[in-house]
Design a protein around this motif. Structure first.
Motif, short mmCIF file in Angstrom:
data_model
loop_
_atom_site.label_atom_id
_atom_site.label_comp_id
_atom_site.label_asym_id
_atom_site.label_seq_id
_atom_site.Cartn_x
_atom_site.Cartn_y
_atom_site.Cartn_z
N GLN A 175 50.85 25.57 42.80
CA GLN A 175 49.75 26.29 43.42
C GLN A 175 48.63 26.58 42.41
O GLN A 175 47.47 26.53 42.75
CB GLN A 175 50.24 27.61 44.06
CG GLN A 175 51.02 27.41 45.33
CD GLN A 175 52.38 26.77 45.08
OE1 GLN A 175 53.06 27.10 44.11
NE2 GLN A 175 52.78 25.86 45.95
N GLN A 178 46.73 23.43 42.07
CA GLN A 178 45.89 23.24 43.26
C GLN A 178 44.67 24.17 43.20
O GLN A 178 43.54 23.75 43.49
CB GLN A 178 46.71 23.54 44.51
CG GLN A 178 46.09 23.06 45.80
CD GLN A 178 47.03 23.25 46.98
OE1 GLN A 178 47.52 24.37 47.23
NE2 GLN A 178 47.30 22.18 47.69
N ASP A 202 47.24 26.07 49.32
CA ASP A 202 47.83 26.04 50.66
C ASP A 202 48.92 27.11 50.74
O ASP A 202 49.92 27.04 50.02
CB ASP A 202 48.42 24.66 50.95
CG ASP A 202 47.36 23.57 50.95
OD1 ASP A 202 46.18 23.90 51.19
OD2 ASP A 202 47.70 22.40 50.69
N CYS A 203 48.71 28.06 51.62
CA CYS A 203 49.59 29.24 51.67
C CYS A 203 50.40 29.23 52.96
O CYS A 203 49.87 29.45 54.06
CB CYS A 203 48.74 30.52 51.58
SG CYS A 203 49.70 32.04 51.54
N THR A 204 51.71 28.99 52.85
CA THR A 204 52.59 29.03 54.01
C THR A 204 52.88 30.48 54.38
O THR A 204 52.58 31.41 53.62
CB THR A 204 53.91 28.32 53.71
OG1 THR A 204 54.61 29.06 52.69
CG2 THR A 204 53.66 26.88 53.21
N ALA A 226 43.95 30.36 51.35
CA ALA A 226 43.82 28.90 51.42
C ALA A 226 42.58 28.41 50.69
O ALA A 226 42.44 27.20 50.45
CB ALA A 226 43.80 28.44 52.87
#
Length: 280
Positions: free
Chosen positions: A164, A167, A225-227, A221
């Motif tokens: 992350q 990213q 990318d955040c689940t 986001a």
């Protein structure tokens, strides 16, 4: 670019190591650095056909044929399909100089693109090193007087090895100061709405609270990318980490715990068990 191509953007001189009739396919392939199979294919599709003949009637590659192979190699190196190369080489209005000029123009275009790619990689390296491509003064100006530039270093120390963070660094590399101002404004507006919802008695799990949780996940986001499972992990950190808890409680007393519960309730509606949620 292949070594044998670099010197081939000029007209080819007399064929070396050729007999008086020309070169056999094997000797031609060895000279220009391609396989015999490749030359057979180019012959079959009409791209380069041996135009010479031995006294015994065998077909061989003459000097002009070798020169054409060299031009094919340059265009192929530049990414042209074989059909397009044939069209260019067979253009009746073009001579050898025209072909060289075209090849040079294409090489310049590719070199410019590679230079831009190199600059992009440099920006990526800068982002990976700093995590935020703003000066400390710009950070305070954009994020407010309470912002501490050392927080970026703290974040890198904590998450620098994660996918992350990579990213985030990639996305940060392409963001301008105005982009960060927009993010800061969205965050400030969100915090105000979050505090207002708690003061108004919004219940975690309600439609209003869930909408706020999703709005925050969308903000995350911006960086990675955040689940929903990752969001639940963030919710725990917002309440348990003194730095984050102090940040939210400064916006509105008790907001950190209420925000955690709001994130948890929203995560549950998406099949996540907050207590056992993992960063994935």
């Amino acid at each position: 670019m292949s070594a044998h191509v670099i010197g081939l953007v000029r007209d080819t001189g007399p064929v070396t190591h050729a007999g008086e009739d020309g070169l056999t396919v094997g000797r031609a392939a060895a000279l220009v650095g391609v396989s015999v199979k490749t030359l057979h294919h180019w012959d079959a599709v009409g791209l380069v056909r041996p135009g010479g003949h031995t006294a015994a009637g065998y077909r061989v590659y003459a000097a002009d044929d070798i020169a054409r192979i060299h031009r094919v190699l340059v265009y192929r190196e530049l990414g042209f399909p074989l059909a397009e190369i044939a069209r260019i080489l067979d253009d009746p209005s073009a001579d050898a100089r025209d072909h060289l000029r075209r090849q040079r123009a294409e090489l310049e275009r590719r070199a410019g693109r590679l230079r831009e790619m190199a600059r992009a990689v440099d920006r990526m390296l800068d982002a990976l090193d700093s995590g935020l491509r703003l000066t400390p003064e710009e950070q305070v100006e954009i994020f407010g007087a309470d912002w501490r530039p050392e927080w970026v270093e703290d974040a890198r120390d904590r998450w620098g090895g994660s996918a992350q963070w990579t990213q985030y660094a990639e996305r940060a590399a392409g963001m301008t100061a105005q982009d960060w101002k927009d993010v800061a404004a969205r965050t400030e507006a969100f915090n105000a709405d979050l505090a207002a919802a708690r003061r108004a008695g919004a219940v975690p799990g309600s439609a209003e609270a869930n909408a706020l949780a999703e709005r925050h996940r969308a903000l995350m986001a911006t960086y990675f990318d955040c689940t929903h499972a990752m969001h639940a992990c963030l919710g725990r950190m917002f309440a348990d980490d003194p730095g984050f808890a102090g940040y939210y409680d400064a916006v509105e007393p008790g907001l950190a715990l209420w925000f955690r519960d709001t994130i948890f309730a929203n995560a549950e509606t998406h099949g996540v068990t907050p207590a056992t949620a993992r960063w994935e």
